[in-house]
Design an enzyme around this catalytic site. Structure first.
Site, mmCIF file in Angstrom:
data_model
loop_
_atom_site.group_PDB
_atom_site.id
_atom_site.type_symbol
_atom_site.label_atom_id
_atom_site.label_comp_id
_atom_site.label_asym_id
_atom_site.label_seq_id
_atom_site.Cartn_x
_atom_site.Cartn_y
_atom_site.Cartn_z
ATOM 1 N N THR A 1 0.023 3.603 -4.623
ATOM 2 C CA THR A 1 0.842 4.661 -4.018
ATOM 3 C C THR A 1 0.321 6.038 -4.443
ATOM 4 O OG1 THR A 1 2.770 3.221 -4.067
ATOM 5 C CG2 THR A 1 3.202 5.579 -3.806
ATOM 6 N N TRP B 1 -3.003 6.708 -2.782
ATOM 7 C CA TRP B 1 -2.858 7.017 -1.352
ATOM 8 C C TRP B 1 -2.668 8.524 -1.148
ATOM 9 C CZ3 TRP B 1 0.981 9.352 1.561
ATOM 10 C CH2 TRP B 1 0.875 9.209 2.936
ATOM 11 N N HIS B 2 -1.989 9.137 -2.118
ATOM 12 C CA HIS B 2 -1.697 10.569 -1.965
ATOM 13 C C HIS B 2 -2.922 11.451 -2.165
ATOM 14 C CE1 HIS B 2 2.499 9.271 -2.165
ATOM 15 N NE2 HIS B 2 2.787 10.415 -1.583
ATOM 16 N N GLY B 3 -3.910 10.958 -2.868
ATOM 17 C CA GLY B 3 -5.098 11.789 -3.060
ATOM 18 C C GLY B 3 -6.128 11.110 -3.927
ATOM 19 N N PHE C 1 -3.513 14.403 2.710
ATOM 20 C CA PHE C 1 -3.332 12.970 2.474
ATOM 21 C C PHE C 1 -3.872 12.214 3.648
ATOM 22 C CE2 PHE C 1 0.364 14.865 0.089
ATOM 23 C CZ PHE C 1 -0.413 15.069 -1.019
#
Lengths: 465, 365
Positions: free
Chosen positions: A312, A315-317, A465
């Site tokens: 998670t 996924w954001h960066g 993102f």
């Protein structure tokens, strides 16, 4: 193209709505797809081809998976589909991260690729994966490539979510109603979302930038920054989700809610049920549960949580601070599951303070340029480095942004919604609300237009993102 | 109004606003210049396969759409009023109003910029000057210096700024003038100081540079309202300034030559006084190189004045103390070219700059 731009509001949207409602029912998805491609190409003309390829692969694999669903071949096609779709994301988003870290560990000097990140790739990749996995699990594959493309590329949710599951709107792609009530509901939601973005999030973003460029840092300024960024990211992202949901309603779709007042949560567990719901449920259904979820040994359960939250964060960066951010939540979710959740139920006030404190700290890590800055920023909150408690600069900006911060704090709770609902449920109040609403929405649109005309710099946070 | 009726009204209103905006955006005539912002507006980009494929067309169109939006200035005013009146923001894009004066919040100090300015000044001194030349430096505080303390806005430490500049520019004698200034010496809607209020500053400069001025002036007032540069930036409904200028024997009889355009000009350009930026009436505004000759001067002293726009209005007041003043704006001419036009022998040299330029010296060549 940004929703919060003159081009979108006064060129793209009127034309799109006009064309959409002008054509007969069977052509509406085609119009929606055409407009969505224009919308995407406006920001990423070259990457339209990449998105097109991803859609075609998803479409082809969907049909193959359906055909061989009960056979070994179906499983193989499903794996190939997921790996292929993910490989685009890995290449465009994470290649440099892996190369950089590989070089750091081995001493090699493999040159970085410096590839521009295609807008929305994280969102549409997850949508295509959810589609093929749903088909593998029994959902009927979409036979009409236009419908599938309209689903993946649909401009309201294309670049910033929510991550719409194919199974949630499969029926709506074929049959959907358009009514005044739905359109009005969509308009209301869109305008409110736009106001959250332009009037609150952008101003709080300005405060965050002022903090970063400040000459005199102080403990007060660090806390103002932590609060401002926590509110900024909420209003930015939930505002965008509101706009997406609202636009979806105008076009007859019902998208999943993505935020449910996360800052009133009494635990981190509850926070993640209210924050970016579509991402949380995606990881739950397509990663956590397939890994065994909580129906495994305690050790394996903890490992599952760690894997899901590391992913998670990632996924954001493509940076370590995002991974640390995800793992921090894994840590506290595990502690809560094992012990803390019961304790938190004893005090509503303390549990909220605990949650808000952790969430603010997490967003300080999230917004840092790297781990070093994250450590500095967290240290700054507690006066590390001998910084003063307050400075003239911090006090000035506190005064200048007090109203926006207060509005943000109030707007992050359901207080306003509850008050409007309370009024609406009464005969006189209902008439007042009904009379005021159109005027208020029009006034908001005017003021937001004024803000857009006045400012040309209006970046949207979630593009990266 | 019942819910159904309300929903219909919401839809109709939204459709009307969006389609109305769309039609106005398409068909209203597009201005090419914004008087309030003193800048050219982005034109409609040209459509080509290359510009679309590179994304240039789209980014240019975004600029065009915001610049060409109908009633742009009205919307900018709505934004400024909302920011101050509803959100209680203390400044709007760094601009604030205090006691009827509009000012820019000059903050923070840009030490690199100060160093850069000093190094450019030093370069000129080392390239052109000898021990015969006397070199002076004076810093003009911007309006924020006098307003921020009262209004609670952020400001640089002006005393410290001057002290640092004086120390860094160790090749020049520092002439302080900030003690002679107050907010009333500046226009309410513009960045600059008022010529009719700075005779004492001119006198201080002259005395410090060992010359004497004949300060027998007549004050004239322009009948047209003066809306300064901050007026447009603030986008708020405020009262205009009046613009005054001073004449005297030396000013009336001097000869002014504009080397940039190779023409003789007047000290006060009355055409520019009626133009977009009336402050440009003082020595015709932003020109790179001007000489002002005073043949009736009782001295053969010459001054080379390195200056920004503040210098345009004070230079006429210095004319009586010199036989020749050369005004140089090194934002518009490279110092390497000066040798072709200026004979520095025996001249006094004054670097007279406002904090606004010194703190943003990237414009200095």
């Amino acid at each position: 193209m940004l929703f919060s731009s003159i081009t979108f509001l006064y060129y793209f949207l009127p034309l799109t709505i006009f064309m959409y409602f002008l054509v007969p029912e069977p052509f509406k998805n085609a119009v929606l797809l055409f407009c969505s491609l224009v919308f995407y190409a406006w920001g990423e003309p070259k990457y339209v081809l990449l998105m097109g390829l991803s859609i075609l692969l998803g479409y082809g694999f969907g049909l193959l998976i359906e055909k061989y669903r009960k056979k070994k071949l179906g499983q193989i096609f499903c794996i190939i589909s997921v790996v292929t779709t993910l490989s685009f994301l890995v290449y465009f988003k994470y290649a440099d991260f892996f190369i950089y870290n590989f070089n750091a560990v081995t001493g090699f000097k493999i040159p970085l690729l410096h590839i521009a990140l295609p807008i929305g790739i994280s969102f549409y990749t997850f949508q295509i994966i959810s589609y093929t996995l749903d088909v593998y699990r029994g959902e009927a594959a979409q036979k009409n490539v236009l419908h599938l493309a309209a689903y993946v590329a649909m401009f309201p949710q294309l670049i910033a979510g929510p991550i719409v599951r194919y199974s949630d709107i499969a029926d709506q792609l074929k049959n959907r109603k358009h009514t005044w009530d739905m359109a009005a509901e969509g308009i209301r939601r869109f305008v409110i979302g736009l106001a959250k973005k332009i009037l609150i999030a952008n101003q709080l973003g300005e405060l965050c930038n002022l903090f970063r460029n400040a000459q005199e840092k102080s403990v007060l300024f660090y806390w103002m920054y932590a609060l401002a960024f926590s509110l900024h990211i909420y209003f930015d992202f939930s505002g965008y989700s509101d706009m997406a949901i609202g636009l979806g309603r105008i076009f007859g779709f019902r998208f999943q809610e993505n935020f449910q007042y996360p800052y009133i949560s009494k635990s981190i567990t509850e926070f993640w049920r209210r924050w970016h719901i579509s991402l949380g449920s995606w990881f739950r259904d397509y990663v956590y549960i397939p890994l065994g979820g909580n129906r495994v040994s305690k050790g394996r359960h903890v490992l599952n949580i760690l894997i899901v939250w590391m992913l998670t964060g990632f996924w954001h960066g493509a940076a370590w601070n995002f991974i640390v951010w995800g793992l921090l939540f894994a840590l506290f979710l595990t502690i809560e599951k094992l012990w803390l959740l019961k304790e938190l139920k004893k005090s509503r006030v303390l549990s909220r303070i605990y949650t808000l404190f952790l969430v603010m700290i997490s967003f300080v890590i999230f917004n840092a340029a790297d781990l070093g800055q994250a450590v500095t920023d967290i240290g700054g909150l507690f006066g590390a480095g001998g910084i003063p408690l307050a400075s003239a600069e911090a006090l000035y900006y506190l005064k200048s942004f007090a109203s926006v911060l207060a509005l943000g704090v109030i707007g992050a709770t359901p207080a306003v919604r509850n008050a409007v609902c309370y009024l609406s449920d009464r005969p006189v109040g209902g008439r007042i609300v009904n009379g005021v609403e159109p005027i208020a929405l029009a006034a908001l649109l005017f003021v937001m237009t004024a803000y857009l005309v006045d400012g040309s710099f209006n970046p949207f946070l979630y593009f990266r993102f | 109004m019942d819910r159904r009726k309300k929903n219909t009204v919401v839809c109709m209103l939204f459709a009307l606003l969006l389609s109305g905006g769309f039609v106005l955006c398409l068909f209203l005539p597009k201005p090419v210049y914004s008087d309030s912002e003193r800048r050219g507006l982005s034109p409609m980009p040209k459509l080509s396969a290359d510009s679309v494929w590179s994304g240039r067309y789209m980014s240019d169109f975004e600029n065009y759409a915001a610049d060409a939006f109908p009633f742009r200035d009205t919307f900018r005013s709505i934004k400024a009023l909302t920011a101050g009146g509803i959100f209680y923001r203390q400044d709007n894009n760094g601009i604030y109003v205090s006691d009827g004066y509009i000012a820019a919040m000059e903050y923070p100090v840009n030490e690199d910029s100060m160093n850069r300015a000093v190094e450019r000044f030093r370069y000129i001194c080392e390239k052109y000057l000898t021990d015969e030349n006397k070199v002076y430096l004076s810093v003009i505080p911007d309006k924020n210096c006098f307003l921020a303390k009262e209004s609670g806005h952020l400001s640089i430490d002006y005393a410290e700024f001057e002290r640092k500049m004086a120390k860094k520019a160790d090749f020049a004698v520092y002439i302080p003038v900030s003690d002679l200034l107050e907010k009333e010496d500046y226009y309410k809607t513009d960045t600059h100081w008022r010529q009719e209020k700075i005779a004492d500053v001119a006198d201080r400069l002259a005395q410090s540079m060992n010359t004497a001025l004949v300060q027998d002036y007549e004050t004239h007032t322009l009948t047209e309202d003066f809306y300064g540069v901050y007026y447009g930036q603030a986008a708020l409904p405020l009262m205009p300034d009046t613009l005054q200028y001073m004449t005297g024997e030396a000013i009336e009889n001097c000869m002014v030559y504009d080397w940039q355009n190779g023409v003789e000009i007047s000290v006060y350009d009355m055409e520019k006084a009626l133009g977009r930026d009336p402050y440009e009436m003082f020595l015709s505004g932003s020109l790179s190189l001007i000489t002002v000759e005073n043949k009736n001067a009782g001295t053969d002293k010459e001054l080379v004045l390195f200056r920004d726009s503040f210098g345009s209005s004070i230079a006429p007041l210095l004319v009586s103390g010199y036989s020749k003043i050369t005004l140089v704006d090194i934002r518009y001419i490279h110092p390497d070219l000066l040798g072709q036009f200026i004979d520095f022998s025996g001249c006094d040299v004054l670097f007279l700059y406002s904090t606004l330029v010194l703190n943003h010296s990237e414009t200095i060549k």
